[in-house]
Each structure stands twice: as C-alpha cells, then as structure tokens.
Design an enzyme around this catalytic site. Sequence first.
Site, PDB file in Angstrom:
ATOM      1  N   ARG A  27       0.979  -1.015  -0.339  1.00 32.75           N
ATOM      2  CA  ARG A  27       0.477  -0.012   0.094  1.00 32.75           C
ATOM      3  C   ARG A  27       0.797   1.372  -0.169  1.00 32.75           C
ATOM      4  O   ARG A  27       0.426   2.606   0.944  1.00 32.75           O
ATOM      5  CB  ARG A  27      -0.897   0.385   1.369  1.00 32.75           C
ATOM      6  N   ARG A  31      -2.504   6.987   1.776  1.00 33.45           N
ATOM      7  CA  ARG A  31      -3.505   7.711   2.377  1.00 33.45           C
ATOM      8  C   ARG A  31      -2.587   8.602   4.112  1.00 33.45           C
ATOM      9  O   ARG A  31      -2.976   9.487   3.880  1.00 33.45           O
ATOM     10  CB  ARG A  31      -4.680   7.658   3.064  1.00 33.45           C
ATOM     11  N   ARG A  40      -6.436  12.168  -5.593  1.00 33.57           N
ATOM     12  CA  ARG A  40      -7.973  11.438  -4.618  1.00 33.57           C
ATOM     13  C   ARG A  40      -9.119  12.374  -4.494  1.00 33.57           C
ATOM     14  O   ARG A  40     -10.164  12.040  -5.537  1.00 33.57           O
ATOM     15  CB  ARG A  40      -8.071  10.186  -4.030  1.00 33.57           C
ATOM     16  N   ASP A  77      -6.730  -2.479  -7.232  1.00 32.56           N
ATOM     17  CA  ASP A  77      -7.591  -2.729  -6.172  1.00 32.56           C
ATOM     18  C   ASP A  77      -8.015  -4.043  -6.284  1.00 32.56           C
ATOM     19  O   ASP A  77      -8.622  -4.428  -7.521  1.00 32.56           O
ATOM     20  CB  ASP A  77      -8.881  -2.189  -5.388  1.00 32.56           C
ATOM     21  N   TYR A 154     -15.010 -10.917   0.665  1.00 31.56           N
ATOM     22  CA  TYR A 154     -15.955 -10.003   0.516  1.00 31.56           C
ATOM     23  C   TYR A 154     -17.272 -10.045  -0.531  1.00 31.56           C
ATOM     24  O   TYR A 154     -18.474  -9.295   0.073  1.00 31.56           O
ATOM     25  CB  TYR A 154     -15.259  -8.346  -0.676  1.00 31.56           C
TER      26      TYR A 154
END
Length: 354
Positions: A27, A31, A40, A77, A154
């Site tokens: 990652r 952020r 973003r 992703d 998921y």
Amino acid sequence: MAELKNDRYLRALLKQPVDMTPVWMMRQAGRYLPEYKATRAQAGDFMSLCKNHELACEVTLQPLRRYELDAAILFSDILTVPDAMGLGLYFEAGEGPRFERPTDTIDAIKKLAVPDPEDELGYVMKAVSTIRRELNGQVPLIGFSGSPWTLATYMVEGGSSKTFEKIKKMAYAEPAALHMLLDKLADSVTLYLNAQVANGAQSLMIFDSWGGALSHTAYREFSLRYMQKIVDGLTRFADGRQVPVTLFTKGGGLWLEAMAETGCDALGLDWTVDIADARRRVGHKVALQGNMDPSMLYAPIPRIEEEVSQILAGYGEGSGHVFNLGHGIHQHVDPEHAGAFIKAVHAQSKQYHK
Ligand code: CP3
C-alpha cells in the site's frame, strides 16, 4: 520497451545475487501521502481514481518520487474483479468496501460469469500499460490480485467482516456452492493476472488477506487449493525475463511449507513470523518478502532502524529477501518515517551481500 535500470527486486525474488536488499511497501501509494489525498480528491472518489489510467499512474509514481523504492505496484484494488462480475462495488466513508449485490446463495453464484480482463477490466489493463511506459525502466512493475478465498469473503459477506459468519457457514454447510464460487474466481484471477503480464506487469503478487481466518484443513481446501490452480495457469516468462510470483497469506505463518509447495517463487510474511525460522523452513525453495510490523513506523526513527537491523540479521547472508512491511502501511504514518525505513534497509543490508 526500456531496459530495466534497477532489477534488484526481481533478482532477489529469484535468489540471484544483489548489491543490497530490495524494499517496497504494501500500500505504498495511499492516504499517508498528502499528494495521494490531493489526487484522489481530484478524481472524486477511490473507484474513479482506479478507473482513470492517468491518475492511477500518477499515484503509483508518487511514492517513487519521494523514496528509493525498488518496485512499483499497480494502483488498483483487489475488489475490481468482483465488481467486474457485476456485484456493484462502492466505498462507504469510514466503513470500507461494500457490494450492492452480494453473492450469498447458490443461485447468485451460478449466474456469475468470468470477466474478460480486456473488456470489463480494460481500465486496469490501460493503467498497467501506462504505468509501465511512464516508469521507463526505473524499477519493475508489480501486478496483483486477491486470492479466490479473500475475494469470496467480500462477495459473500457483502463487505468487510470480522467474524466471516456467512462464508464460514457456506464453507461448512454448503461446500459445493462455495467451491463453485472459488473455481470461477480462480479462472477469473488467472485470466486477469495473465492479462496484466501481457500489458506490462513484471512480477505478480496474490493477496490472501483473510486465509488466516481458516482452520488448518479448511485453509488447504478453500484457499490454498485455488491459489495452486492459479499458480499452475500463470504466464511465468515475458519480455525475456522470468515473471516471479509471490503468495501472501496473512496469518499463514504455520502453513509456509504447504504454500512453498505450490511452485510460487516467493512467500510474503506477516510480522508474527520469525524470518530466520521461515528461512530455515522454506528458504531452500522460495524467496521471502517481509516482514516488519507496519505499526513500527509510528516508533521514533532509531527504533525503526533497530527493527530493520534485526530483521536483516534474522534473514542473514545472501539473496532471497525482499524487505517489506508485514501488511499495508497505515494512513496516519509520518511519510518521513517511511523514508527513514527505506534508507535503513538499503544502508544496513549491503553487509549481507558481499
Ligand atoms: O499497494 C499499493 O500501493 C497498491 C494499491 C492497493 C490498494 N488496495 C489500494 C487501496 C492494493 C495492492 C490493494 C489491495 C487490497 N485491497 C487488499 C489486499 C491487501 C491487504 O491490505 O490485505 C484488500 C484486502 C483490499 C480491499 C480494500 N480496499 C479495503 C479493505 C479497503 C479499505 C481500506 C481502508 O483502509 O479504508 C480498500 C480501499 C483501498 N484500496 C484504499 C487504497 C489506497 C484506500 C481507499 C481510499 O483512498 O480511501
């Protein structure tokens, strides 16, 4: 295609000699970087960022401008695959990923089709080829996917889960339904990863983030078996070089031997594993990637340097180690600490590669 200027990462995965231990961060585009948040915001939201190949390329390159990383990872992703299967992925602020149409019944699973990576996932392929071109041979590009089991968690739960109640119920009460889902996912992931290689990915990583939620036997039946199917179907040579494959099961430290048997080139380790012990167990078969606790980046810099030194000493002499965090970097980490971490890996590792 431009000649690769820094191939330390690819060489270490194949246990070929290197001058120092390569390093990248799971990652690494994210952020914790203010420039990521700005891009973003420009895209509007996370999925719009993934679907815009120029902006996806921009955020992939951002951490490489700050740090001397030895690899770039495609910005995308793992949940793009179920989205392409028609589940309707969206992100609820502060709640993580969600699906509009979960596949929690056998009827829903029967209707699922394997997506064409050049069509429904064409935006990912466009991002891969754009990034590869813009990297201009600076470092190799990693392509990736989720494991079938992790994607299925998921899809069946409808989003993130702590208990995995629905999917475990399916595994034990309706195993045929889950196997049908996992089999379709293995085919989808194989096509998706091979298309990434065809578009310029130079290495592949499979994230099995939730394999560690399974029992010893269920891990083999519901996760490893389908990663094996994928490994068997992957393109392992492109552009005149081997395309190394790394498997990462978070919480899979007890199963490294079984994972190494799949024929992958490397295993990702989370921070619960002693890397010296992992090398003794499977180091003759595979390279190892990891494994500093991402939370260590909150520590003062001298403490981070000490941890790096311990992990390097744990692996010991010679090639076959790619330094990384044991999971993704946290969003509140100070970017300066990430920089000190990367510098420490390079500076301290030269002594192990004489
Ligand atoms: O490493 C990189 O820089 C490449 C990009 C990357 C992302 N997700 C971007 C992302 C990669 C390799 C992933 C993989 C991924 N996605 C995994 C496997 C690795 C792991 O962490 O175990 C998983 C389980 C996911 C699913 C997912 N995507 C979750 C649970 C979330 C929410 C996380 C959160 O912290 O809110 C995402 C969203 C996501 N994927 C973000 C990023 C940068 C944050 C989204 C944002 O910008 O708001």
